[in-house]
Motif scaffolding. Structure first.
Motif, short mmCIF file in Angstrom:
data_model
loop_
_atom_site.label_atom_id
_atom_site.label_comp_id
_atom_site.label_asym_id
_atom_site.label_seq_id
_atom_site.Cartn_x
_atom_site.Cartn_y
_atom_site.Cartn_z
N VAL A 254 7.08 15.42 -13.10
CA VAL A 254 6.07 14.55 -12.69
C VAL A 254 4.52 15.31 -12.38
O VAL A 254 4.66 16.46 -11.82
CB VAL A 254 6.48 13.77 -11.30
N PRO A 255 3.75 14.81 -12.77
CA PRO A 255 2.41 15.38 -12.69
C PRO A 255 1.94 15.69 -11.19
O PRO A 255 2.49 14.71 -10.35
CB PRO A 255 1.30 14.36 -13.33
N GLU A 256 1.43 16.86 -10.93
CA GLU A 256 1.16 17.06 -9.67
C GLU A 256 0.22 16.00 -8.82
O GLU A 256 0.33 15.84 -7.63
CB GLU A 256 0.62 18.55 -9.31
N SER A 257 -0.55 15.39 -9.62
CA SER A 257 -1.62 14.32 -9.14
C SER A 257 -0.86 13.09 -8.81
O SER A 257 -1.58 12.17 -7.89
CB SER A 257 -2.73 14.05 -10.00
N MET A 258 0.42 12.83 -9.00
CA MET A 258 1.09 11.68 -8.66
C MET A 258 1.47 11.50 -7.27
O MET A 258 1.11 10.37 -6.85
CB MET A 258 2.36 11.56 -9.50
N SER B 251 1.06 -1.17 0.01
CA SER B 251 -0.09 0.21 0.15
C SER B 251 0.94 1.32 0.02
O SER B 251 1.98 1.18 0.61
CB SER B 251 -0.96 -0.06 1.02
N GLY B 252 0.28 2.43 -0.39
CA GLY B 252 0.79 3.66 -0.44
C GLY B 252 2.43 3.87 -1.40
O GLY B 252 2.80 4.85 -1.28
N THR B 253 2.45 2.83 -2.27
CA THR B 253 3.55 3.02 -3.26
C THR B 253 3.14 4.11 -4.36
O THR B 253 2.04 3.79 -5.19
CB THR B 253 4.23 1.83 -3.46
N VAL B 254 4.00 4.88 -4.93
CA VAL B 254 4.00 5.52 -5.97
C VAL B 254 4.97 5.49 -7.03
O VAL B 254 6.29 5.90 -6.45
CB VAL B 254 3.59 7.18 -5.81
N GLU B 255 4.82 4.70 -8.00
CA GLU B 255 5.86 4.75 -9.09
C GLU B 255 6.15 5.89 -9.89
O GLU B 255 5.10 6.35 -10.60
CB GLU B 255 5.63 3.49 -9.90
N LEU B 256 7.27 6.55 -9.83
CA LEU B 256 7.60 7.96 -10.54
C LEU B 256 8.20 7.68 -12.09
O LEU B 256 8.35 8.68 -12.51
CB LEU B 256 8.67 8.86 -9.54
N LEU B 257 8.74 6.47 -12.09
CA LEU B 257 9.48 6.25 -13.17
C LEU B 257 8.57 4.95 -13.92
O LEU B 257 9.08 3.94 -14.13
CB LEU B 257 10.90 5.92 -13.14
N PRO B 258 7.51 4.98 -14.22
CA PRO B 258 6.85 3.77 -15.10
C PRO B 258 6.98 3.87 -16.44
O PRO B 258 7.76 4.79 -16.90
CB PRO B 258 5.38 4.18 -14.70
N ALA B 259 6.70 2.49 -16.93
CA ALA B 259 6.98 2.51 -18.39
C ALA B 259 6.02 3.27 -19.18
O ALA B 259 4.87 3.51 -18.74
CB ALA B 259 6.72 1.04 -18.96
N PRO B 260 6.49 4.02 -20.20
CA PRO B 260 5.60 5.03 -20.89
C PRO B 260 4.53 4.35 -21.42
O PRO B 260 4.32 3.08 -22.27
CB PRO B 260 6.55 5.50 -21.89
N SER B 261 3.21 4.82 -21.37
CA SER B 261 1.94 4.43 -21.84
C SER B 261 1.07 5.43 -21.88
O SER B 261 1.31 6.77 -21.79
CB SER B 261 1.50 3.22 -20.75
N SER B 262 -0.17 5.14 -22.45
CA SER B 262 -1.40 6.10 -22.43
C SER B 262 -1.62 6.79 -21.11
O SER B 262 -1.90 7.99 -21.19
CB SER B 262 -2.68 5.55 -23.19
N THR B 263 -1.57 6.06 -20.19
CA THR B 263 -1.66 6.66 -18.67
C THR B 263 -0.60 7.34 -18.05
O THR B 263 -0.86 7.96 -17.10
CB THR B 263 -2.44 5.49 -18.09
N ALA B 264 0.62 6.93 -18.51
CA ALA B 264 1.77 7.33 -17.84
C ALA B 264 2.73 7.90 -19.00
O ALA B 264 3.74 7.03 -19.20
CB ALA B 264 2.41 6.20 -16.96
N ASN B 265 2.48 8.90 -19.66
CA ASN B 265 3.19 9.54 -20.50
C ASN B 265 4.17 10.58 -20.08
O ASN B 265 4.87 11.02 -21.08
CB ASN B 265 2.12 10.09 -21.54
N TRP B 266 4.27 10.76 -18.94
CA TRP B 266 5.43 11.83 -18.65
C TRP B 266 6.96 11.26 -18.58
O TRP B 266 8.04 11.95 -18.72
CB TRP B 266 5.31 12.44 -17.23
N THR B 267 7.06 9.84 -19.00
CA THR B 267 8.47 9.28 -19.15
C THR B 267 8.79 8.96 -20.58
O THR B 267 9.87 8.71 -20.72
CB THR B 267 8.60 8.11 -18.36
N SER B 268 7.90 9.47 -21.46
CA SER B 268 8.33 9.16 -22.74
C SER B 268 9.30 9.68 -23.68
O SER B 268 9.80 9.33 -24.43
CB SER B 268 6.77 9.28 -23.58
N GLY B 269 9.83 10.91 -22.98
CA GLY B 269 10.79 11.73 -23.51
C GLY B 269 12.16 11.33 -23.19
O GLY B 269 13.18 11.91 -23.87
#
Length: 877
Positions: A274-278, A233-251
């Protein structure tokens, strides 16, 4: 006696003499006279004389060697004065013929020579790699130049220079995935060159730094790995694989990501916003920060890994993790409080791991004012802690960045946070240069030691099963990740047995293929330290073969129809009611002939079903996105969480994540339902399902589902349907509904309003009929033109040469021409009327054309006969 009067006599041999049996003969002789009287009485004897006879030798025997074969062993790289001696004997009795005067090597071009005494030596230094054994043919001669009856064979073995070290193991060891542990040195032995040894210490190292993040681990997402290790519980992944829902790492460029872990490469000019909502981590409560870092020596500038700073104006750093001069520094500024006293703010660790260009796992447990650091599972205390005042009260929003620190220098705020910011110095500073992976923040709870060890533990390593008889004689120690072990003992045989039981183990179902280098480092102690030998390092490698890739197949009903009432209901419609998730691998098996015990030797491909986990299944809409006002994809969250999975939904679709079995994923996918509470203008909807394993390393097929909406007519609202389309309604009333390839939940016998698909089908059929009629008409017209061309050709061929003829014009010609032209016009009108009839068959059309052709020929012939008449008054018969 030869002559009695003279007393002359001769000695003769009774048989042939043999010098080899007796060289000399000695005997005594005595003479007798004839005596007195006829009877020879009173015979007188002479004195005795000794006769000595020496037998002269003849060279009748050849030399013979004492041994049938001579053998010797020499060490390479040395010149010997005498390697071995051959010896031959001769059976002749004389000194001349019984002595061996010469030996000779018959084999040509060999680096050996032999002297007259039979001593063999080498003429040059021998090389084991060039020749391991020499076979020589040697002969002998006696002094009478008689050659030996049989030559002798001499074998000289070349022994390599004695090199102390481990021998008898393969440099290359192949490991097949899924076979458990594999012995690395089953026949290894230690060569000490006969030097007395008192103790042995050996270290075996498995080099896996080039595999993933230091070794082979599961390549699931970092969030999934935390859940597997107990951080649920409570874990937030800041470097996820680029996808439609996590596109901030695609660059940011990535390395590997399929066969191995997903790694992000930062070159000193890139950063991620990183988006503020993360992240909504409150620094007042305990939290954990974990990350994989690979960093080498660099400049003296600060290199930021993670930074939370003011978005505008003041540029204050609230917390950050950065590298400076091979030191790891964590900055944590306290929020405004009543007390304005100094508090711990910066924690410094001086670590070799920061700049060694190798992967290391860092975990920071932050529970103010204490910060605990774990590197590769080992705890480190900070060598320096600096203090600072808490931050001043402000309403400035913060910006979380990775790979650099946000710094507003232009006075403008960029609200776009969905895309990573790469390059430029207007808003970024303190860029990081290296590799990052698995950056996580866990809020509200600290990671315990078991979770930290679980995250770092490798899935591959060295293992050893100590035999009972040597368990007490040899001491074995492993390092934490089992990438190396050290053993120590006094007895050579005991150490050898332990080495023979060392094995390689990879517990992953689908390991990363490639080479793992092996290195053996050995040190020994001798009784005599001055002459003690030194052991060289031995190297080899383990080749992990490519695993048989699974083929994930999604099967089920891909097209079905339901009534609009079901879509509008609270339950909705199940999208995947009969979905099956199957995974197979393809193996090559040797086919056996029927009725024969021996295999045929031909290889056949066999498909075998296997079981493994999945980590993601994504349902997306094909076509327009979901309109949240009147349609949605729903799933029972309680059932999903009960199976340890997570669900996230957008207007594009639904994503199910978490490492779990294919059966559990199958059950969750059965729960997905589609609802639409405004179906008046909708006739069908299409969806696509894709599942994957190991963070996208193995991906299933695209399973597409099309659902059709059956609109049921209301008799009160559509009563006029019976007036304008009675035939369609009657067909539906009196015929059972049967749609091939569709699965209908309910069949209605009431009247049905035609859908858009029905109208399109009717229009298409009408157009097809029209095209067929037009084609028949064009074929007939072309056929008629061909017939007319043929007839005109015949007329041209039969034209008379009437240059010498006299033609008499009939005064009735005008009337007959007018009459024949009127008949032809009537016949053409009749033929055109016949062509417009569409219900005739091809046979009828052909027969009508033939009849019309005959009539036209008759009419034309009559016309020509009327126009042309012979004037035969001048002709003679």
């Amino acid at each position: 006696m030869l002559d009695k009067s003279t007393g002359e006599g001769v000695i003769r041999t009774k048989e042939k003499l043999d010098c080899e049996l007796q060289k000399e003969h000695t005997f005594t002789i005595q003479a007798h006279d004839c005596g007195e009287g006829p009877d020879g009485s009173n015979m007188k004897k002479s004195h005795k004389a000794t006769v000595h006879i020496q037998v002269n030798d003849v060279n009748e025997y050849s030399p013979v060697f004492k041994e049938k074969t001579y053998k010797a062993t020499v060490i390479e790289g040395k010149k010997y004065d005498n390697i071995l001696k051959v010896e031959a004997v001769d059976a002749d009795c004389s000194f001349q013929f019984s002595q061996i005067c010469n030996y000779e090597i018959v084999t040509p071009d060999v680096p050996f020579t032999i002297d007259k005494d039979g001593n063999i030596k080498n003429t040059e230094k021998l090389n084991y790699s060039k020749e391991r054994m020499y076979k020589l043919t040697v002969t002998a001669y006696d002094c009478g130049k008689n050659r030996a009856s049989e030559d002798v064979l001499v074998k000289i073995n070349i022994k390599p220079t004695c090199k102390p070290g481990w021998q008898g193991f393969n440099k290359r060891v192949e490991y097949e995935p899924g076979t458990g542990s594999l012995a690395l040195f089953p026949s290894i032995q230690l060569e000490t060159c006969e030097e007395p040894i008192t103790s042995i210490q050996a270290s075996i190292e498995l080099e896996t730094n080039h595999i993933g993040k230091g070794c082979d681990r599961d390549t699931y997402s970092e969030k999934s790995l935390h859940r597997l290790c107990g951080a649920s519980s409570g874990t937030v992944e800041l470097l996820p694989a680029p996808s439609s829902t996590a596109n901030w790492t695609s660059g940011v460029p990535t390395d590997n990501g399929h066969d191995s872990d997903l790694v992000f490469e930062f070159n000193g000019t890139q950063a991620i916003r990183v988006p503020e909502s993360m992240v909504s981590t409150s620094l007042r409560e305990p939290f954990t920060l974990s990350v994989w870092i690979r960093h080498g020596p660099s400049s003296r500038e600060k290199e930021t890994i993670l930074c939370n700073s003011d978005k505008t104006e003041m540029n204050r750093h609230h917390y950050s993790l950065y590298v400076h001069n091979c030191r790891l520094v964590f900055l944590l500024r306290q929020e405004p409080s009543e007390s304005e006293s100094y508090k711990p703010a910066e924690f410094h660790w001086k670590l070799d791991q920061v700049c060694d260009k190798e992967w290391h796992h860092y975990v920071l447990n932050v529970e103010f004012p204490a910060v605990a650091l774990f590197v590769d599972g080992a705890s480190f205390e900070p060598f320096l802690v600096t203090e600072d005042y808490p931050l001043h009260t402000s309403k400035i929003e913060t910006q979380l960045t990775i790979g650099a620190c946000w710094q507003d220098l232009s006075g403008h705020d960029n609200d776009s946070v969905s895309e990573p910011f790469t390059g430029g110095s207007a808003h970024m500073t303190q860029y990081f240069q290296g590799s990052l992976a698995g950056l996580m923040i866990r809020s509200g709870k600290l990671e315990d030691k078991k979770v930290i060890d679980c995250l770092y533990t490798c899935k591959e390593g060295l293992d050893v099963q100590l035999p009972e008889e040597v368990a007490s004689a040899v001491k074995v120690e492993f390092n934490p990740n089992q990438a190396s072990l050290t053993l120590e003992g006094d007895d050579i045989e005991s150490v050898e047995k332990v080495m023979q039981h060392i094995s390689y183990l990879n517990s992953r179902q689908f390991p990363t293929p490639g080479i793992r280098h092996l290195r053996i480092t050995t040190t020994v102690k001798c009784f005599n330290e001055e002459t003690c030998i030194s052991m060289p390092d031995d190297e080899g490698y383990v080749m992990v073969l490519q695993p048989e890739e699974p083929k994930i197949s999604l099967r089920g009903i891909d097209h079905f129809a339901r009534s609009a009432v079901e879509f509008e209901s609270v339950e909705g419609v199940m999208l995947f009611p009969e979905l099956r998730v199957i995974s197979t691998i393809t193996r090559e098996a040797e086919a056996e002939a029927e009725g024969e015990d021996e295999p045929t030797g031909q290889e056949t491909v066999v498909s075998e079903e296997i079981m493994h986990n999945l980590d993601t299944c994504e349902v997306t809409v094909v076509g327009d996105d979901l309109d949240g006002e009147h349609e949605s994809l729903e799933v029972d969250l309680a059932q999903v969480q009960q199976r340890g999975l997570e669900v996230s939904s957008t207007n594009v679709g639904v994503v199910i994540t978490g490492v779990n079995t294919m059966a559990n994923y199958e059950q969750v996918l059965h729960l997905i339902r589609y609802r639409n509470w405004h179906t008046e203008t909708l006739f069908d909807r299409k969806f696509k399902l894709v599942c994957s394993e190991l963070n996208g390393r193995y991906i299933s097929n695209d399973f597409k589902v099309e659902v059709s909406i059956i609109h049921t007519a209301n008799p009160m609202e559509h009563a006029n349907n019976a007036m304008w389309q009675p035939q369609f309604i009657n067909q539906v009333k009196h015929a059972s509904v049967d749609l091939s390839g569709h699965n209908l939940a309910n069949t209605h016998q009431a009247s049905v309003v035609p859908s858009a698909a029905t109208i399109v089908i009717v229009v298409c059929v009408s157009f097809l009929v029209f095209m067929i009629i037009l084609g028949v008409f064009r074929i007939r017209a072309a056929h008629q033109r061909t017939m007319r061309d043929q007839e005109s050709g015949k007329e041209n061929e039969m034209d008379w040469d009437d240059s010498a003829l006299t033609i008499t014009v009939n005064p009735m010609e005008t009337y007959e021409d007018q009459h024949s032209s009127e008949e032809e016009e009537e016949e053409e009108e009749e033929s055109e009327d016949g062509e417009e009839e569409d219900d005739i068959t091809s046979a009828e059309s052909e027969s009508s054309e033939d009849e019309e052709g005959v009539e036209q020929e008759d009419q034309q012939g009559t016309s020509r006969q009327q126009q042309l008449e012979w004037d035969d008054s001048t002709l003679t018969y």
